[in-house]
Design a protein around this motif. Sequence first.
Motif: not given
Length: 469
Positions: A323-331
Amino acid sequence: MSSLYTQATALLNLTTEEYALVRPKNTLFEQEWVDYFHATSCPEFGLTTKNTLFKLLGTVDPDSISATAVSFLAHGSYGAVSTPTLDVLQKWSAKMEYNPVDFFYNQLFPYMVRSQRDAAAFVGSAPHNIQLVTNVEYGISAVLKSIPFCKGDLIIAFDFTYSAVLNALDAVAMASHASVIRIPTPDPITSESIVLALETFLKSIENDFIGKIKLGLFEHITSPTGLVLPIDLIIQICRRNNILTLIDGAHGIGQVELHLDDLGPDFYVTNPHKWLCNGRGCALLYIQPKHHKLIHPVVTSWGMNQGIHAEFLWQGTADYSPYLSLVTSIRLYIWLNPNKIMTRNRLIALEVGKILSSIWCTNTLSPDESMTSSMIAVLIPPRVGLPAKTCETDTCAFSTLHDILYTVHQIEVPVFTFKGKQYVRVSIHMYNDLQDCLRLAEAVLLAQGYADNHASFATLSMWKLKLNI
């Protein structure tokens, strides 16, 4: 715990401007990738991207010195986690271990909300309409088990719907004494014929049963056939007939542009681990505001009776790193330019369909190019020396074709049967190119027993010359 849920809900309900003032700062390991994206030019799509941004060594045997890199044409199956996301995901998991109590009580929820808000913006939704769940099947089950089905209620879906999802429908129907109706697949499959099939079905039962249809479950992009359905028109038809819509968008995020608030399904579930290349174990469940009080998670925990966000935010002790890595995937996706990725994938997928069809003298599953995005299904040529009927019905023989392609030719691609015929489903993502396609074309001919003097090999040579491969 209740105060944590209250704070998280408050963060979700802030305006974009208000949230910017209280948004959690990047961790040091996240900031390293933010700096990398700012300072580095995007790699060229294809092999360079594969070598730069993925761990896709794709070896048949990672421990073998002689292992050969595999042409990976199966991204639609389980995705492939990007290197930046994998790095961040693993470091979130390690960060948790420094002090698990402090992590779960003081750090987790604000960063979960950050992921929720960033994901909502990426799919065109207000933050309060998005819930984080472990995968699409969990999200679908949460919706199905929350809707009060009764005896005589009807649930509709096309007969090519993903089998695991049909199982979920059957289980709910069995428990509630409702019924599942499978709408037959039209032939040929086109956007127009899909819409016509749905409208024809609804008209055929209009007088007696249409008022009893409580839910329609439809795939946005079908599995394993890889077809993009005209989901906007399907939702409109259902809305006119007072039918709730639950959209299985497992392949949606990252493969097609999403504007969920504008699209207007009642429910939509999508897997970021596929085309967004996030860690596995995180999905998005979109719920229209009017249904917020109706839908509950499958697991009941500390957030019970504290609102939808509190109920979904905590699903028990777990590793929340995906869930927390999702921000990096979007970036990462934004850095690479989502429109460029999606446009390139679609154009190459269409070209792959033309190339394989011409070499194998077969056809794609659908003649409608509007139904193609990043995946395309192509009919496999018959095996030499066997009649066509045997070829089309001998599923056992075709189940071994996948193994031959993988172990002998180092190609990973799904082989499946649809309506008695066998296809390969080719996935094209940012790290694939047409060389992968030509390897597949040749490997299938060899696996199916074609001699190198067959006319198909001449067509293959023509394409290699044309593409300078």
